[in-house]
Design an enzyme around this catalytic site. Structure first.
Site, PDB file in Angstrom:
ATOM      1  CG  ASN A 158      -0.354  -0.091   2.386  1.00 42.29           C
ATOM      2  OD1 ASN A 158       0.760  -0.706   2.551  1.00 42.29           O
ATOM      3  ND2 ASN A 158      -1.001   0.408   3.487  1.00 42.29           N
ATOM      4  CD  GLU A 256       3.182   0.599  11.616  1.00 42.43           C
ATOM      5  OE1 GLU A 256       2.327   0.872  11.000  1.00 42.43           O
ATOM      6  OE2 GLU A 256       4.494   0.673  11.977  1.00 42.43           O
ATOM      7  CB  CYS A 290      -1.985  -0.205   8.886  1.00 41.70           C
ATOM      8  SG  CYS A 290      -0.780   0.790   9.066  1.00 41.70           S
TER       9      CYS A 290
END
Length: 489
Positions: A158, A256, A290
């Protein structure tokens, strides 16, 4: 200047980068333009054997790199930053085509990657240790940071340029070698490009490898005994698997992961400003971030006004091919992800949620969507969507807002909008999140503040100027004496 001119296509076509450009052992990966599906190139796919060979090369090269004076390591990275700035237009366009992001997001990604690299380069000139005290007069005691060795970096599709930069730069600056596995959906902007840049910038051979591939390549990277550390950004499901393997190997893993981030809107806000921030937080890059605002928690006395403003703004957004026009949203990354967004929306409607805007798609082009009457237990409240959906849940008071915000196991980002800063801070203090923003939306990325989550959003290893030195090195205690002391035995 184009990306292919940084490294001509016939050099890297169908190849990996590992001790030079070579054929990968797992075939090839097509590079596609996400808005059209057109193939715009192909790279090599790395096999487990390629990973092992790369790790051996990197292990050998890393020793000399660690002994290189820090400022010289930093100079290589500063040259990479300069090259990124010089070629930002073409690099941004590559990001747009390869990720489906709109043009401003592509340009922003280059800008943020440059900052990540410059701040990472600065680590190479910082102190690497301290003189500690000792209770023995003749003992000289030092604690110093030493490189981890070989760092495996696994990045998502992304924001491939930024999320690679924030690991590559501090890892190299602190004396490590890097094995990068970019996501197979963005292997050029997430990997091949860095091989080109670092090679031009003068990084010694063998220190940096680009190993595109899928799950098998990533698993080989995590398990390889020559890889000392894993830096992973991606889904919670994959992160849990990596953490389990790395833990069994006693290998450091910085994870993460996903988020289902609450955006809390209190009744004392400027409703129009809050709705604008909320729309940005949910729809930037089609919600495929995210840190996206996954849940809009709005106080009941202003809920109608907020929803009206959010629907009005959402209905005005345009969707289309970002490489051919100035649209607000581009395509979802692939059909599988688009189908998942469809599922979440449809299942939530079946449980009582209502669609006030959007809710449909044309291929990969999903209309930005506003859903109301959302409550816990609905997929749109509970699950990370990774699509352009703003889900609105109404609350009565501050305690209920906190309860709703904390009502899942994610803990990446939370945001609170209020004109009363003391009230907002009291709420923020109670939120289960690694990052909290007051009077802003959830998608903020800066290298200066620790980036990382808790719970299902990560293991607390954060990327930032505050934490990178510790994340990419390990402490070593060294003592010296002029002579061996006398002992009783």
């Amino acid at each position: 200047m184009s990306v292919t001119e940084l490294a001509p296509a016939d050099v890297w076509r169908n190849r990996i980068y590992s001790g030079g450009w070579k054929t990968g052992g797992a075939g090839t990966i097509a590079v596609t333009e996400k808005a059209t599906g057109i193939e715009i190139g192909s790279v090599g796919a790395a096999s487990a054997a390629d990973v092992s060979a790369a790790a051996a090369i990197a292990t050998e090269a890393q020793r000399a790199w660690a002994a290189t004076p820090g400022p010289q390591r930093g100079d290589v990275l500063r040259e990479v930053a300069r090259l990124l700035q010089e070629h930002r237009e073409e690099i941004a366009r590559q990001i747009v085509r390869e990720t489906g992001s709109i043009r401003p997001k592509g340009y922003l990604e280059v800008k943020l990657a440059i900052r990540e690299i410059l701040e990472g380069a600065a680590l190479a000139s910082q102190s690497t240790g301290v003189i500690t005290t000792s209770d023995v007069r003749e003992r000289h005691s030092v604690a110093r940071r030493v490189p981890m060795g070989v760092v495996g970096v696994i990045t998502p599709w992304n924001s491939p340029l930024i999320l690679a930069a924030r690991a590559i730069a501090p890892a190299l600056a602190t004396g490590n070698a890097v094995l990068l596995k970019p996501d197979p959906q963005t292997p050029v902007s997430g990997g091949i490009l860095y091989a080109c840049l670092l090679e031009i910038a003068g990084l010694p051979e063998g220190l940096f490898h680009v190993l595109p591939g899928g799950a098998e390549t990533g698993d080989a990277l995590v398990r390889d005994p020559q890889v000392n550390m894993i830096s992973f950004t991606g889904s919670t499901r994959v992160g849990q698997a990596i953490g389990s393997v790395a833990g069994g190997l006693l290998k450091r893993a910085n994870l993460e992961l996903g988020g289902k981030n609450p955006y809390i809107v209190l009744d004392d806000v400027d409703v129009e400003a809050a709705a604008s921030a909320g729309a940005w937080g949910s729809f930037l890059h089609q919600g495929q971030v995210c840190m996206a605002a996954g849940r809009h928690l709005v106080q009941e006395s202003i809920a109608d006004a907020y929803i009206e403003s959010l629907v009005r703004r959402t209905s005005a957004l345009t969707v289309g091919d970002p490489f051919k026009g100035d649209f607000h949203l581009g395509p979802i990354i692939n059909e599988r992800q688009a189908e998942n967004v469809d599922r979440i929306v449809a299942d939530s409607v079946s449980k009582g949620a209502k669609i006030l805007a959007g809710g449909s798609r044309d291929g990969l082009f999903f209309k930005p969507t506003v859903m109301v009457d959302v409550v816990p237990g609905m997929p749109v409240f509970d699950e990370e969507i990774f699509g352009p959906v703003a889900a609105v849940t109404v609350f009565k008071d501050d305690d209920e807002a906190v309860s709703l915000a904390n009502q899942n196991r994610y803990g990446l980002v939370a945001a609170v909008a209020s004109s009363n800063l003391r009230r907002a801070q009291r709420i923020a203090d109670r939120l289960h999140a690694g990052i909290v923003h007051i009077n802003d939306q959830t998608i903020l990325h800066e290298v200066f503040g620790p980036m990382g989550g808790v719970g299902l959003s990560g293991n607390g290893h954060n990327y930032s100027t505050l934490t990178n030195a510790d994340q990419f090195t390990e402490w070593q205690w060294v003592t010296t004496r002029d002579d061996l002391p006398a002992y009783p035995f």
